[in-house]
Design an enzyme around this catalytic site. Structure first.
Site, PDB file in Angstrom:
ATOM      1  N   LYS A  81       0.853  -1.185   0.000  1.00  0.00           N
ATOM      2  CA  LYS A  81       0.000   0.000   0.000  1.00  0.00           C
ATOM      3  C   LYS A  81       0.889   1.234   0.000  1.00  0.00           C
ATOM      4  O   LYS A  81       1.913   1.276   0.694  1.00  0.00           O
ATOM      5  CB  LYS A  81      -0.888  -0.027   1.251  1.00  0.00           C
ATOM      6  CG  LYS A  81      -1.885   1.120   1.366  1.00  0.00           C
ATOM      7  CD  LYS A  81      -2.741   0.936   2.616  1.00  0.00           C
ATOM      8  CE  LYS A  81      -3.766   2.041   2.788  1.00  0.00           C
ATOM      9  NZ  LYS A  81      -4.605   1.858   4.001  1.00  0.00           N
ATOM     10  N   SER A 156      -9.633   1.656   3.343  1.00  0.00           N
ATOM     11  CA  SER A 156      -8.843   2.468   2.426  1.00  0.00           C
ATOM     12  C   SER A 156      -7.833   1.661   1.617  1.00  0.00           C
ATOM     13  O   SER A 156      -7.296   2.142   0.622  1.00  0.00           O
ATOM     14  CB  SER A 156      -8.094   3.542   3.224  1.00  0.00           C
ATOM     15  OG  SER A 156      -7.170   2.956   4.127  1.00  0.00           O
ATOM     16  N   SER A 180      -9.720  -0.895   7.496  1.00  0.00           N
ATOM     17  CA  SER A 180      -9.199  -0.674   6.146  1.00  0.00           C
ATOM     18  C   SER A 180      -8.458  -1.854   5.541  1.00  0.00           C
ATOM     19  O   SER A 180      -8.092  -1.818   4.371  1.00  0.00           O
ATOM     20  CB  SER A 180      -8.288   0.554   6.129  1.00  0.00           C
ATOM     21  OG  SER A 180      -9.042   1.727   6.310  1.00  0.00           O
TER      22      SER A 180
END
Length: 489
Positions: A81, A156, A180
């Site tokens: 990420k 997210s 997330s």
């Protein structure tokens, strides 16, 4: 190369590398080609560096040829990420504020993967500064759910989940502040693990809400997630919240009979209004399967569950407003070209660099921390957070784990909730309390809707009880047999 290669597990690929059926360079090349073939549709990646990836793969081949394999992850393509620092790579947090920022250092979790021989493949999309539940808040691209390209992948860490689900990397890392990792794992039909707060170092993780953030793994099965968690977990003196405990070999402890004799708590508050009928049915079927595997199931109550959303959005936004104050246009961030003085430089740089959702949370966080409202909002929220933690402590006096839906709904259509922030925030209603209490949580597939959308079930464990929690999840996973399913792209 056959598409089957992109859905093989870490253990299977490790065995193939050991047997010289494939080289790490060939594997990396295959994933590079796969990404180029499908990511125009999925949009999981923000950037990637082919030369660096191939150099790492070549180094892995040289080690293996000498019998110096570092771990089961040696030569395995892993996605990150774009909130986790790697020296020499971009670290944008999917924000215009950091669009051209290149990290000068490598964070601890990433360094541990490098030391295990993992091959980094790409920077994965996310909601800007990890603020969102749909991956629609990225400043650069909208990630799509590989199971239905008209729908969101969750957030997210939507890019991290979508990349694994689409076969664009073997496993990946994300971060979980209020769900997330688990929520996108649920919506993309894969496994996501949010570790106990303090188990994995946050050094090198761009901060959103420091008392809630945790790095954790995405994988297609519990074994791979266990291997990845073992690799990144452990004490780090660079993180003051890191806890110094013994880290067991999680994958070695996985057993098919681990649900036998365990007691699972089913909190009535997680099955109320707002939970989709197909989600409820699938999770109830998962509970019944656990029962058939020898688990005792009992209803419990977590009475402060309904306060999770307001408490979270006070504490998280307060910490965000503090953490994001450093992005001022003066040092390493976006700098407005229209500023006339220092004050206008601050205003215009932040106005241009931050997206709408980030601004909303900074404003809310600044408000609850202001002198007139600190006691009424922030201090009270911290007190209620203590009550939420005590709810779990009380529950774990009589149960070994708690089982709930991961998300109250399946993946919704892109744009469906962008005009209603509160509806978007409710996407995390089943996951937020776990972060507030600092506990470990796992989402794993438990079924599909009639339309073919994945559904996830969540297991919540005792603090630092990852070994037991992973083993219980493994027992369910092996019997349910859903981990081999993947989307057709």
């Amino acid at each position: 190369m056959s598409e089957e290669i992109f859905y093989k597990s870490v253990s299977e690929l490790d065995a193939m590398l050991d047997a010289k059926q494939i080289s790490a360079s060939e594997l990396a090349t295959a994933y590079i080609e796969r990404t180029k073939a499908v990511d125009d549709k999925v949009g999981a990646f923000l950037s990637y560096d082919e030369s660096s990836t191939m150099a790492s793969a070549k180094a892995s081949d040289e080690r293996r040829s000498k019998g110096e394999k570092l771990s089961a992850l040696d030569g395995i393509p892993v996605g990150l990420k774009d909130v986790i620092a790697v020296r020499g790579q971009k670290l944008t947090c999917a924000s215009k504020m950091l669009e051209n920022y290149v990290s000068p250092y490598t964070g601890t979790a990433a360094r541990k993967l490098q030391e295990a021989g993992a091959v980094f493949w790409g920077r994965l999309n996310m909601d800007e500064f990890a603020m969102g539940s749909s991956c629609e808040n990225s400043a650069f691209v909208k990630t799509r759910n590989p199971w239905d390209l008209e729908r969101i992948p969750g957030g997210s860490s939507g890019g991290s989940a979508a990349a694994v689900a689409a076969g664009e990397c073997v496993v990946s890392l994300g971060s979980d502040t209020g769900g997330s990792i688990r929520q996108p794992a649920s919506l993309c039909g894969i496994v996501g693990v949010k570790p106990t707060y303090g188990l994995v170092s946050r050094f090198g993780l761009a901060a959103f809400a420091s008392s809630l953030d945790q790095i954790g793994p995405f994988a297609r099965n519990i074994t791979d997630a266990s291997i990845l968690l073992k690799t990144i977990a452990g004490y780090d003196n660079l993180d003051s919240t890191s806890i110094n405990i013994n880290i067991p070999d999680y994958s070695a402890g996985l057993r098919k009979d681990s649900l036998k004799g365990k007691t699972l708590g089913v909190p009535k508050e997680y099955f109320g209004e707002g939970v989709d009928a197909e989600v409820r049915k699938s999770v109830e079927d998962a509970i019944a399967l656990c029962k058939s595997l020898g688990a005792e199931v009992k209803e419990i109550s977590l009475p402060h569950t309904d306060l999770a959303i307001p408490v979270y959005y006070i504490i998280a936004t307060a910490e965000a407003s503090s953490n994001l104050a450093r992005y001022d246009g003066v040092r390493y961030t976006h700098r407005s070209k229209d500023a006339d003085d220092v004050l206008s430089l601050y205003f215009k740089s932040r106005a241009e660099g931050f997206g709408e959702e980030v601004k909303r949370r900074i404003i809310l966080g600044s408000y609850v921390l202001s002198s007139g409202y600190y006691d009424a909002y922030y201090l009270r929220a911290q007190k209620v957070r203590t009550l939420i933690r005590k709810d779990f402590e009380d529950a774990f006096q009589s149960v070994d784990a708690i089982i709930t839906p991961t998300s109250p709904t399946t993946a919704f259509k892109i744009g469906e909730k962008t005009d209603d922030p509160l509806a978007m925030y409710l996407s995390d209603i089943c996951t937020i309390n776990v972060n507030l209490a600092g506990l470990p949580g796992i989402s794993l597939p438990c079924g599909f809707t009639q339309a073919g959308l994945p559904i996830g079930v969540q297991l919540i464990g005792k603090a630092f009880g990852e070994a037991e929690l992973l083993s219980m999840a493994y027992a369910y996973e092996q019997e349910a047999g859903l981990f081999n399913k993947h989307p057709n792209l």
